[in-house]
Design an enzyme around this catalytic site. Sequence first.
Site, PDB file in Angstrom:
ATOM      1  N   TYR A  75      -7.003 -15.093 -53.567  1.00  0.00           N
ATOM      2  CA  TYR A  75      -7.106 -16.334 -52.782  1.00  0.00           C
ATOM      3  C   TYR A  75      -6.434 -17.479 -53.538  1.00  0.00           C
ATOM      4  O   TYR A  75      -5.779 -18.336 -52.948  1.00  0.00           O
ATOM      5  CB  TYR A  75      -8.579 -16.686 -52.511  1.00  0.00           C
ATOM      6  CG  TYR A  75      -8.701 -17.821 -51.525  1.00  0.00           C
ATOM      7  CD1 TYR A  75      -8.759 -17.578 -50.152  1.00  0.00           C
ATOM      8  CD2 TYR A  75      -8.722 -19.156 -51.955  1.00  0.00           C
ATOM      9  CE1 TYR A  75      -8.832 -18.616 -49.237  1.00  0.00           C
ATOM     10  CE2 TYR A  75      -8.794 -20.197 -51.038  1.00  0.00           C
ATOM     11  CZ  TYR A  75      -8.850 -19.922 -49.679  1.00  0.00           C
ATOM     12  OH  TYR A  75      -8.914 -20.950 -48.780  1.00  0.00           O
ATOM     13  N   PHE A 127      15.422 -32.589 -34.065  1.00  0.00           N
ATOM     14  CA  PHE A 127      15.040 -31.206 -33.813  1.00  0.00           C
ATOM     15  C   PHE A 127      13.653 -31.240 -33.168  1.00  0.00           C
ATOM     16  O   PHE A 127      12.822 -32.081 -33.507  1.00  0.00           O
ATOM     17  CB  PHE A 127      15.044 -30.324 -35.067  1.00  0.00           C
ATOM     18  CG  PHE A 127      14.693 -28.907 -34.710  1.00  0.00           C
ATOM     19  CD1 PHE A 127      15.610 -28.127 -34.024  1.00  0.00           C
ATOM     20  CD2 PHE A 127      13.430 -28.390 -34.945  1.00  0.00           C
ATOM     21  CE1 PHE A 127      15.270 -26.846 -33.585  1.00  0.00           C
ATOM     22  CE2 PHE A 127      13.088 -27.116 -34.511  1.00  0.00           C
ATOM     23  CZ  PHE A 127      14.015 -26.345 -33.832  1.00  0.00           C
ATOM     24  N   ARG A 385      19.248 -24.976 -24.812  1.00  0.00           N
ATOM     25  CA  ARG A 385      19.162 -26.112 -25.723  1.00  0.00           C
ATOM     26  C   ARG A 385      19.768 -27.297 -24.985  1.00  0.00           C
ATOM     27  O   ARG A 385      20.894 -27.706 -25.226  1.00  0.00           O
ATOM     28  CB  ARG A 385      19.922 -25.859 -27.032  1.00  0.00           C
ATOM     29  CG  ARG A 385      19.296 -24.818 -27.934  1.00  0.00           C
ATOM     30  CD  ARG A 385      18.254 -25.339 -28.920  1.00  0.00           C
ATOM     31  NE  ARG A 385      16.911 -25.443 -28.427  1.00  0.00           N
ATOM     32  CZ  ARG A 385      15.831 -25.282 -29.190  1.00  0.00           C
ATOM     33  NH1 ARG A 385      15.934 -24.959 -30.463  1.00  0.00           N
ATOM     34  NH2 ARG A 385      14.623 -25.471 -28.709  1.00  0.00           N
TER      35      ARG A 385
HETATM   36  O1  PLI Z   1      10.025 -22.524 -36.588  1.00  0.00           O
HETATM   37  P1  PLI Z   1       9.521 -23.191 -37.857  1.00  0.00           P
HETATM   38  O2  PLI Z   1       8.243 -23.904 -37.679  1.00  0.00           O
HETATM   39  O3  PLI Z   1       9.513 -22.280 -39.030  1.00  0.00           O
HETATM   40  O4  PLI Z   1      10.642 -24.287 -38.245  1.00  0.00           O
HETATM   41  C1  PLI Z   1      10.890 -25.410 -37.481  1.00  0.00           C
HETATM   42  C2  PLI Z   1      12.324 -25.822 -37.613  1.00  0.00           C
HETATM   43  C3  PLI Z   1      12.633 -26.922 -38.336  1.00  0.00           C
HETATM   44  N1  PLI Z   1      13.921 -27.339 -38.469  1.00  0.00           N
HETATM   45  C4  PLI Z   1      14.956 -26.677 -37.902  1.00  0.00           C
HETATM   46  C5  PLI Z   1      16.334 -27.179 -38.079  1.00  0.00           C
HETATM   47  C6  PLI Z   1      14.709 -25.535 -37.157  1.00  0.00           C
HETATM   48  O5  PLI Z   1      15.733 -24.886 -36.627  1.00  0.00           O
HETATM   49  C7  PLI Z   1      13.352 -25.080 -36.982  1.00  0.00           C
HETATM   50  C8  PLI Z   1      13.035 -23.979 -36.166  1.00  0.00           C
HETATM   51  N2  PLI Z   1      13.930 -23.448 -35.388  1.00  0.00           N
HETATM   52  C9  PLI Z   1      13.803 -22.489 -34.492  1.00  0.00           C
HETATM   53  C10 PLI Z   1      12.528 -21.808 -34.207  1.00  0.00           C
HETATM   54  C11 PLI Z   1      14.991 -22.084 -33.786  1.00  0.00           C
HETATM   55  O6  PLI Z   1      14.928 -21.150 -32.972  1.00  0.00           O
HETATM   56  O7  PLI Z   1      16.046 -22.687 -34.041  1.00  0.00           O
END
Ligand code: PLI
Length: 460
Positions: A75, A127, A385
């Site tokens: 842990y 983002f 997107r």
């Molecule tokens: O999906 P996470 O929570 O691990 O990360 C979030 C995230 C933060 N910044 C950027 C630039 C991303 O591209 C991002 C997550 N992107 C996803 C899930 C994607 O499909 O692009």
Amino acid sequence: MTNIKNSWAEPYKIKMVELLKMTTPAQRKKAMKDAGYNTFLLKSEDVYIDLLTDSGTSAMSDRQWAGMMLGDEAYAGSRNFYNLERVVKDVYGYKYLIPTHQGRGAENILSKILIKKGDIIPGNMYFTTTRLHQELAGGKFEDIIIDEAHDSESEFPFKGNVDMSKLERLIKKYGAEKIPYVSVATSVNMAGGQPISMKNLRELRALTKKHGIRVIHDMTRVAENAYFIQQREKGYEKKTIREIVKEINSYTDGATMSAKKDALVNIGGFLAVNDWDVFEEARNMVVVYEGLHTYGGLAGRDMEAMAIGIEESVSDEHIRARVGQVIYLGQKMIEYNVPIVKPIGGHGIFVDAKKFLPHISQDAFPAQTLAAEIYLDSGVRTMERGVVSAGRKANGDNYYPKLELVRFTIPRRVYTQAHMDVIAESAARVYERRDKIKGMKMIYEPKYLRFFQAKFEKLT
Ligand code: PLI
């Protein structure tokens, strides 16, 4: 002899394969309808080639899998945490590490610590999760990316750059004390995986230093950005990806990381900072939202795989093949006249749905429609997107982003060149019958990050 190309090839060989299910047009029609024409709601087993995201979809190496067996599932004080801490310091250069379950866990903690109600957070394009955490903490995001980033045809080599005059105007308007930090991403996702230049980062550092403003780096795809600096920026041709990554980070005060991308793991992320005070608060807060500060929502084995993945991600051979495969797909699409964002970015091909389906207005969701049509054609899963991803402002109005894109995101080390051919051919087939495609209406809209769960119906 002079005509012989110097091709890249994968710096690995395949040891295990995962069989894919092929579907019929009738099966896809039913699956897409059941999913409310949202590719996020498809079952993965109904998908042939999955380009929904490059997030958590990488193939881990044999070394990473071996690392999983060395998980220390204590842990507190797991050995794997200390390995990860050492690698983050060594490869990325940040002093203090707080692991989180993924990128948005780090964004949540950082936003809560640094943002006060009424603050302004300038950034090089939004983002989805990053902006939402900034807003939930009481801040307002302001876009300061250069105008070229919003133009899918501009061939500017560093479309991720910050426009310093836009930032200066915000500082003048609101005062530096209202700006807790500038949120700067490498490989700007929503712009098409476009890089920021080292020169621009240096200028950003100088300007923010003058005003006492922090720079927080979304380093989710920093190694891919480093590749474009190596290929395009004078003075970096002979530097290694590892050296360039470290220099990028040196112009920033801290970072949020989704290790599910660059770092080649299926789960994981972290917050890394240089400032002891921010670290101390984050180390305390992570216990509330993620887990103890030496695991942050991850198993020991996940941290070990991440530590190894980070090392592999900054290898020059890896990045050349990784981005090379994306460029190969993009060039195929260009040969078929499919309109894509140029220059080709690091993690996927972004098809310009406004140009692909000019007869469909943004209110009838051209990118959402196109993603559904690609799936119906071939079982290739992509993602919207555009206006759906952009969501709504605090006053309830839709954001209408200039870019209305369908992302063909390439997982790392997963698909072959033959898969790329099949994908491009599917895009070309749908392009040939584009005039017959009609838009959609939204019939269900969740409150947060609606693109994940919204449902649609075809317009007749
Ligand atoms: O999906 P996470 O929570 O691990 O990360 C979030 C995230 C933060 N910044 C950027 C630039 C991303 O591209 C991002 C997550 N992107 C996803 C899930 C994607 O499909 O692009």
